[in-house]
Design a protein around this motif. Structure first.
Motif, PDB file in Angstrom:
ATOM      1  N   THR A 174       0.857  -1.316   0.186  1.00 51.55           N
ATOM      2  CA  THR A 174      -0.108   0.077   0.029  1.00 51.55           C
ATOM      3  C   THR A 174       0.935   1.200  -0.092  1.00 51.55           C
ATOM      4  OG1 THR A 174       0.008  -0.013   2.547  1.00 51.55           O
ATOM      5  CG2 THR A 174      -1.829  -1.030   1.170  1.00 51.55           C
ATOM      6  N   GLY A 175       1.994   0.935   0.192  1.00 54.22           N
ATOM      7  CA  GLY A 175       3.301   2.081   0.042  1.00 54.22           C
ATOM      8  C   GLY A 175       3.294   2.584   1.731  1.00 54.22           C
ATOM      9  N   LEU A 176       2.726   1.903   2.565  1.00 54.54           N
ATOM     10  CA  LEU A 176       3.043   2.127   4.015  1.00 54.54           C
ATOM     11  C   LEU A 176       3.175   0.706   4.837  1.00 54.54           C
ATOM     12  CD1 LEU A 176      -0.514   4.321   4.512  1.00 54.54           C
ATOM     13  CD2 LEU A 176       2.202   4.892   4.364  1.00 54.54           C
ATOM     14  N   LEU A 177       3.659   0.784   5.829  1.00 54.15           N
ATOM     15  CA  LEU A 177       4.011  -0.310   6.783  1.00 54.15           C
ATOM     16  C   LEU A 177       2.622  -0.622   7.242  1.00 54.15           C
ATOM     17  CD1 LEU A 177       7.342   0.539   8.737  1.00 54.15           C
ATOM     18  CD2 LEU A 177       6.905  -0.376   6.471  1.00 54.15           C
ATOM     19  N   GLU A 178       2.355  -2.193   7.320  1.00 54.29           N
ATOM     20  CA  GLU A 178       1.273  -2.898   7.924  1.00 54.29           C
ATOM     21  C   GLU A 178       0.910  -2.304   9.202  1.00 54.29           C
ATOM     22  OE1 GLU A 178      -0.973  -7.090   7.720  1.00 54.29           O
ATOM     23  OE2 GLU A 178       1.217  -6.880   7.665  1.00 54.29           O
ATOM     24  N   HIS A 179      -0.302  -2.235   9.674  1.00 57.05           N
ATOM     25  CA  HIS A 179      -0.930  -1.898  11.027  1.00 57.05           C
ATOM     26  C   HIS A 179      -0.617  -3.126  11.999  1.00 57.05           C
ATOM     27  CE1 HIS A 179      -4.257  -4.838  10.358  1.00 57.05           C
ATOM     28  NE2 HIS A 179      -4.277  -4.104   8.939  1.00 57.05           N
ATOM     29  N   PRO A 180      -0.609  -2.869  13.446  1.00 59.15           N
ATOM     30  CA  PRO A 180      -0.417  -3.790  14.224  1.00 59.15           C
ATOM     31  C   PRO A 180      -1.466  -4.804  14.055  1.00 59.15           C
ATOM     32  CG  PRO A 180      -0.265  -1.748  15.252  1.00 59.15           C
ATOM     33  CD  PRO A 180      -0.705  -1.613  13.781  1.00 59.15           C
TER      34      PRO A 180
END
Length: 246
Positions: A174-180
């Motif tokens: 998604t272009g971001l790090l994954e959520h917890p």
């Protein structure tokens, strides 16, 4: 079905990796086939020699062009479309999730795993289509790097992972790090799962995950935010984070 060929001086290194876990499942599901070739078999030397001293002198040995050109030619024989030929090399383009997604659409990919001091430059100029590196460090050979790239690419193929949404929501996709992420029990030794995840309110859960993904990226990998395709809502939240962390 995707075809992946590997050219290596140590083909036995791939036995466990390509026949276990997701790689094994991918083959069983007909998503991919693997071929691993010892390119010593294509040496013209009596003693299967594949390297020689560098012209001009210097330390180490350099991989000769003949065995690798011959190996790729043999693998490509009869194909309508030439394969994508990847040279694993510290000097190459840094491998990313975006590159994995690009390669996952190819029909046939060949990985060249080198050893010794380096490659004859004609291999770079006239044989390969891509040079890839998995980071700014040097390994003994290209095998481990190729395994990492292969794993990253194959898991993106259809019917490989159990949940089709898994690769879409991965960090970097998604272009971001994954959520917890959390699972049972909701309370472990006094350490509790955030209430919102137990609420059953999917709109609030999605909002929390989006914000946590932005927060984690902001805290750990600010560089990713420069090119991330953010919505206006996400930009506002990010602006708020920046204000709070001045």
């Amino acid at each position: 079905m995707m075809k992946i060929d590997v050219l290596s001086l140590f083909p036995e290194m791939f036995e466990g990796v390509l026949h276990s876990s997701i790689m094994k499942k991918a083959q069983a599901n007909g998503a991919v086939t693997f071929g691993v070739t010892d390119f010593r078999d294509y040496s013209t030397s009596k003693h299967r020699k594949v390297d020689d001293y560098p012209y001009g002198g210097g330390a180490g040995m350099v991989l000769k062009p003949e065995p690798l050109f011959a190996a790729v030619e043999a693998i490509s024989e009869g194909l309508e479309k030439p394969p994508r030929v990847i040279l694993m090399c510290p000097q190459g383009e840094t491998f990313t999730q975006k590159k994995a997604e690009e390669l996952s659409s190819e029909e046939h990919v060949v990985f060249i795993c080198g050893h010794y001091e380096g490659y004859d430059e004609r291999i770079r100029q006239y044989l390969v289509t891509d040079e890839l590196s998995i980071g700014d460090f040097v390994l003994t050979g290209g095998e481990i790097a190729a395994m990492a790239v292969i794993d990253s690419v194959v898991r993106l193929l259809p019917n490989v992972l159990g949940n089709a949404d898994s690769p879409v929501l991965d960090s970097f996709s998604t272009g971001l790090l994954e959520h917890p992420q959390y699972t049972r029990p909701s309370n472990f030794n006094g350490m509790e799962v955030p209430d919102v995840l137990l609420s059953g309110n999917h709109a609030e859960i999605d909002k929390w995950r989006e914000q946590q993904s932005l927060l984690r990226t902001f805290e750990r990998r600010k560089d990713l935010l420069k090119d991330a395709p953010l919505t206006e809502h996400q930009r506002k939240f990010l602006h708020q984070l920046k204000r709070e962390n001045k």
